[in-house]
Design a protein around this motif. Structure first.
Motif, PDB file in Angstrom:
ATOM      1  N   GLN A  34       7.959   8.117  -3.486  1.00  0.00           N
ATOM      2  CA  GLN A  34       8.886   7.650  -4.082  1.00  0.00           C
ATOM      3  C   GLN A  34       8.817   7.467  -5.454  1.00  0.00           C
ATOM      4  O   GLN A  34       9.755   7.160  -6.393  1.00  0.00           O
ATOM      5  N   GLY A  35       7.562   7.700  -6.107  1.00  0.00           N
ATOM      6  CA  GLY A  35       7.184   7.532  -7.305  1.00  0.00           C
ATOM      7  C   GLY A  35       6.547   6.349  -7.870  1.00  0.00           C
ATOM      8  O   GLY A  35       6.137   6.059  -9.042  1.00  0.00           O
ATOM      9  N   ASP A  36       6.233   5.298  -7.115  1.00  0.00           N
ATOM     10  CA  ASP A  36       5.508   4.090  -7.299  1.00  0.00           C
ATOM     11  C   ASP A  36       4.322   4.193  -6.898  1.00  0.00           C
ATOM     12  O   ASP A  36       3.942   4.306  -5.748  1.00  0.00           O
ATOM     13  N   ASP A  37       3.184   3.987  -7.885  1.00  0.00           N
ATOM     14  CA  ASP A  37       1.811   4.279  -7.636  1.00  0.00           C
ATOM     15  C   ASP A  37       0.968   3.027  -7.647  1.00  0.00           C
ATOM     16  O   ASP A  37      -0.145   3.007  -7.601  1.00  0.00           O
ATOM     17  N   THR A  38       1.963   1.768  -7.524  1.00  0.00           N
ATOM     18  CA  THR A  38       1.139   0.438  -7.735  1.00  0.00           C
ATOM     19  C   THR A  38       0.200   0.295  -6.500  1.00  0.00           C
ATOM     20  O   THR A  38      -0.816  -0.003  -6.590  1.00  0.00           O
ATOM     21  N   ALA A  39       0.702   0.567  -5.158  1.00  0.00           N
ATOM     22  CA  ALA A  39      -0.242   0.342  -4.025  1.00  0.00           C
ATOM     23  C   ALA A  39      -1.377   1.371  -4.040  1.00  0.00           C
ATOM     24  O   ALA A  39      -2.471   1.135  -3.718  1.00  0.00           O
ATOM     25  N   TYR A  40      -1.101   2.639  -4.537  1.00  0.00           N
ATOM     26  CA  TYR A  40      -2.096   3.944  -4.354  1.00  0.00           C
ATOM     27  C   TYR A  40      -3.397   3.287  -5.589  1.00  0.00           C
ATOM     28  O   TYR A  40      -4.617   3.469  -5.302  1.00  0.00           O
ATOM     29  N   ARG A  41      -3.026   2.639  -6.658  1.00  0.00           N
ATOM     30  CA  ARG A  41      -3.939   2.164  -7.572  1.00  0.00           C
ATOM     31  C   ARG A  41      -4.899   0.970  -7.164  1.00  0.00           C
ATOM     32  O   ARG A  41      -5.860   0.761  -7.524  1.00  0.00           O
ATOM     33  N   GLN A  42      -4.245   0.384  -6.013  1.00  0.00           N
ATOM     34  CA  GLN A  42      -4.882  -0.597  -5.602  1.00  0.00           C
ATOM     35  C   GLN A  42      -5.738  -0.379  -4.268  1.00  0.00           C
ATOM     36  O   GLN A  42      -6.250  -1.056  -3.473  1.00  0.00           O
ATOM     37  N   GLY A  43      -5.648   1.147  -3.912  1.00  0.00           N
ATOM     38  CA  GLY A  43      -6.477   1.426  -2.827  1.00  0.00           C
ATOM     39  C   GLY A  43      -5.743   1.064  -1.285  1.00  0.00           C
ATOM     40  O   GLY A  43      -6.415   1.021  -0.487  1.00  0.00           O
ATOM     41  N   ARG A  44      -4.480   1.123  -1.323  1.00  0.00           N
ATOM     42  CA  ARG A  44      -3.903   0.590  -0.419  1.00  0.00           C
ATOM     43  C   ARG A  44      -3.231   1.905   0.672  1.00  0.00           C
ATOM     44  O   ARG A  44      -2.627   1.655   1.618  1.00  0.00           O
ATOM     45  N   VAL A  45      -3.317   3.042  -0.097  1.00  0.00           N
ATOM     46  CA  VAL A  45      -2.722   4.252   0.665  1.00  0.00           C
ATOM     47  C   VAL A  45      -3.835   4.779   1.606  1.00  0.00           C
ATOM     48  O   VAL A  45      -4.457   5.828   1.374  1.00  0.00           O
ATOM     49  N   THR A  46      -4.263   4.151   2.510  1.00  0.00           N
ATOM     50  CA  THR A  46      -5.273   4.439   3.450  1.00  0.00           C
ATOM     51  C   THR A  46      -5.096   3.849   4.842  1.00  0.00           C
ATOM     52  O   THR A  46      -4.651   2.647   4.945  1.00  0.00           O
ATOM     53  N   MET A  47      -5.679   4.287   5.573  1.00  0.00           N
ATOM     54  CA  MET A  47      -5.612   3.737   7.122  1.00  0.00           C
ATOM     55  C   MET A  47      -6.886   2.969   7.222  1.00  0.00           C
ATOM     56  O   MET A  47      -7.526   2.385   8.522  1.00  0.00           O
ATOM     57  N   ASN A  48      -7.703   2.417   6.421  1.00  0.00           N
ATOM     58  CA  ASN A  48      -8.838   1.630   6.726  1.00  0.00           C
ATOM     59  C   ASN A  48      -8.492   0.154   6.658  1.00  0.00           C
ATOM     60  O   ASN A  48      -7.681  -0.256   5.577  1.00  0.00           O
ATOM     61  N   PRO A  49      -8.682  -0.283   7.882  1.00  0.00           N
ATOM     62  CA  PRO A  49      -8.022  -1.769   8.253  1.00  0.00           C
ATOM     63  C   PRO A  49      -8.434  -2.837   6.936  1.00  0.00           C
ATOM     64  O   PRO A  49      -7.674  -3.669   6.532  1.00  0.00           O
ATOM     65  N   ALA A  50      -9.639  -2.614   6.292  1.00  0.00           N
ATOM     66  CA  ALA A  50     -10.263  -3.643   5.457  1.00  0.00           C
ATOM     67  C   ALA A  50      -9.335  -3.764   4.120  1.00  0.00           C
ATOM     68  O   ALA A  50      -9.163  -4.740   3.707  1.00  0.00           O
ATOM     69  N   ALA A  51      -8.653  -2.611   3.965  1.00  0.00           N
ATOM     70  CA  ALA A  51      -7.984  -2.524   2.491  1.00  0.00           C
ATOM     71  C   ALA A  51      -6.362  -3.446   2.724  1.00  0.00           C
ATOM     72  O   ALA A  51      -5.868  -3.989   1.932  1.00  0.00           O
ATOM     73  N   HIS A  52      -5.960  -3.715   4.291  1.00  0.00           N
ATOM     74  CA  HIS A  52      -4.810  -4.251   4.416  1.00  0.00           C
ATOM     75  C   HIS A  52      -5.210  -5.790   4.970  1.00  0.00           C
ATOM     76  O   HIS A  52      -4.133  -6.394   5.268  1.00  0.00           O
ATOM     77  N   LEU A  53      -6.452  -5.910   5.233  1.00  0.00           N
ATOM     78  CA  LEU A  53      -6.626  -7.282   6.081  1.00  0.00           C
ATOM     79  C   LEU A  53      -6.304  -8.626   5.231  1.00  0.00           C
ATOM     80  O   LEU A  53      -6.482  -8.740   4.090  1.00  0.00           O
TER      81      LEU A  53
END
Length: 228
Positions: A34-53
């Motif tokens: 939708q145009g917001d890269d905030t989470a992407y720049r913080q490495g959150r567009v991933t299925m790696n649980p460590a990124a969201h823990l």
């Protein structure tokens, strides 16, 4: 004092971790679309649980709750979102808000399908291996947990996802008043949790969960069921 149920923790925690990870991934991925890269720049567009823990919400609190027989409750680190970057604010905010529960719905259906496949493939076995029985139990937990996450997150209490949808559904003159609830939303949620008032969700969770698991349960080998 009750005993700590380590088996319940070992069965439920991996399912919860996957479910919370998928939920936050959904928010992050749709926000990027939708145009917001905030989470992407913080490495959150991933299925790696460590990124969201979130150690408290994803590990410590769920382990204590599951092990002591309390209702399962957990959370991951919220995905950072900057609505100002959405190409269309209303559309983007609604889509990002429902993306998490959409991922949980996908997981609930996937667990139900796997449950049916496992039930069908072991239907004629005289004595299914214990490992398959354990796997069957985890699939059941997967359906129930994800249906529960959907209903919980759709509650119109800030900062839950449902509050964003509710905000856009309200008439303009009521939105500002509703937004002031965000100052007290977390307090309201903790009161509901600590007083057990969220138990009203349990019957609501069981209805769609049983519907999803119905085909598998209708043909399941009794040997797969816990305690049989």
């Amino acid at each position: 004092m009750g005993t700590f149920d380590l088996r319940a923790v070992l069965l439920s925690l991996p399912v919860l971790l996957l479910s919370l990870t998928a939920h936050e991934f959904g928010h992050a991925w749709v926000a990027l679309r939708q145009g917001d890269d905030t989470a992407y720049r913080q490495g959150r567009v991933t299925m790696n649980p460590a990124a969201h823990l979130d150690w408290l919400g994803t590990i410590i609190f769920p382990v204590m709750a599951i092990g002591s027989g309390m209702p399962l409750l957990g959370w991951a680190r919220p995905v950072p979102v900057d609505p100002r970057k959405f190409r269309n604010y209303v559309r983007g905010d609604i889509l990002v808000s429902v993306a998490g529960v959409a991922m949980n719905a996908l997981l609930a259906v996937s667990f139900a399908v796997l449950l049916f496949v496992l039930a069908a493939s072991t239907r004629s076995m005289a004595a299914p291996p214990e490992a398959l029985s354990t796997l069957f139990e985890m699939m059941v937990i997967g359906v129930v947990v994800n249906v529960g996450l959907i209903l919980f997150n759709l509650l119109p209490i800030p900062p839950l996802d449902g509050s964003h949808v509710m905000y856009h559904l309200l008439p303009p003159h009521l939105r500002q008043q509703y937004q002031t609830l965000s100052l007290y939303g977390m307090i309201v949620l903790w009161v509901l949790v600590l007083t057990g008032m969220l138990r009203f969700l349990f019957p609501l969770i069981l209805v769609p969960a049983r519907l999803l698991m119905g085909p598998a349960m209708s043909i399941v080998n009794p040997g797969l069921l816990p305690g049989v």
